[in-house]
Design a protein around this motif. Structure first.
Motif, mmCIF file in Angstrom:
data_model
loop_
_atom_site.group_PDB
_atom_site.id
_atom_site.type_symbol
_atom_site.label_atom_id
_atom_site.label_comp_id
_atom_site.label_asym_id
_atom_site.label_seq_id
_atom_site.Cartn_x
_atom_site.Cartn_y
_atom_site.Cartn_z
ATOM 1 N N ARG A 34 0.836 -1.211 0.000
ATOM 2 C CA ARG A 34 0.000 0.000 0.000
ATOM 3 C C ARG A 34 0.868 1.257 0.000
ATOM 4 O O ARG A 34 0.614 2.205 -0.765
ATOM 5 C CB ARG A 34 -0.948 -0.006 1.204
ATOM 6 N N ASN A 36 4.005 1.552 -1.026
ATOM 7 C CA ASN A 36 4.693 1.649 -2.310
ATOM 8 C C ASN A 36 3.752 2.133 -3.406
ATOM 9 O O ASN A 36 4.142 2.921 -4.274
ATOM 10 C CB ASN A 36 5.302 0.290 -2.692
ATOM 11 N N ARG A 37 2.500 1.694 -3.363
ATOM 12 C CA ARG A 37 1.507 2.127 -4.353
ATOM 13 C C ARG A 37 1.226 3.621 -4.199
ATOM 14 O O ARG A 37 1.207 4.368 -5.183
ATOM 15 C CB ARG A 37 0.225 1.303 -4.203
ATOM 16 N N LYS A 42 9.127 1.603 -5.049
ATOM 17 C CA LYS A 42 9.238 0.358 -4.291
ATOM 18 C C LYS A 42 10.319 0.497 -3.234
ATOM 19 O O LYS A 42 11.297 -0.241 -3.235
ATOM 20 C CB LYS A 42 9.520 -0.806 -5.230
#
Length: 200
Positions: A34, A36-37, A42
């Motif tokens: 979540r 990273n989104r 990343k």
């Protein structure tokens, strides 16, 4: 609180990577994905860790510059010891005066290892203390009184705690049953000299 801290760390441009450790690997992976989104990168990875296992904590911390503990307070002393062995700077969100004193007693070992140990950096003490100190500093360093209201005080309190539970249950219960520490002139009663000339 750990996921919010991981998100905040991931936002920092000088932080290259963040490891989110949890005893529940599935939950750690969901939170890392979540973050990273949301961030579109990343930077956060997930791993499994039993925070009560000091040897496993040492192994994980050795690969990091610093660690922040958002686990219940009774695990923080072992994690602080692990950080010293791993030569990893360490902070925790606190929650218990006795554990904090035990962590502070590790200062000599931490200094010899070249690491900083910063216990009790949660909301209060922690953020509230920093903000209160800054307010007093802006007032010229002197104040007759400073009253801080901190915590999850809901508009409509409900039993049994009449409190918004945003902290660990153990930490909240600890707040109700542990004796309060009082500082006068910046020191606890056991540390004060009877002579007022030592105070500024």
């Amino acid at each position: 609180m750990g996921s919010a801290a991981a998100y905040d760390m991931a936002r920092q441009t000088d932080v290259h990577s963040v490891t989110l450790a949890d005893s529940d690997l599935r939950r750690a992976r969901e939170v890392a994905a979540r973050i990273n989104r949301i961030r579109g990168e990343k930077k956060v990875r997930a791993t499994s860790l039993d925070a009560a296992d000091e040897k496993a904590s040492v192994r994980l911390m050795k690969a990091h510059d610093a660690a922040l503990s958002a686990v219940p307070y009774f695990l923080n002393l072992g994690l602080a010891r692990a950080a010293i062995v791993a030569r990893c700077h360490f902070a925790d969100l606190g929650g218990n005066n006795t554990v904090v004193r035990q962590e502070l007693a590790l200062a000599g070992k931490a200094q010899r290892a070249g690491v900083a140990i910063a216990p009790d950096c949660g909301l209060s003490p922690g953020m509230a203390s920093i903000l209160g100190g800054e307010l007093v500093r802006r007032l010229g360093g002197r104040a007759d009184a400073l009253r801080l209201y901190v915590g999850g005080l809901p508009e409509k309190p409900m039993p049994p705690f009449h409190y918004q539970l945003v902290f660990s249950v153990e930490g909240l219960i600890n707040e109700y049953v542990e004796p309060a520490r009082i500082l006068r002139r910046g020191l606890p009663p056991s540390s004060r000299s009877p002579s007022p000339k030592n105070f500024t």
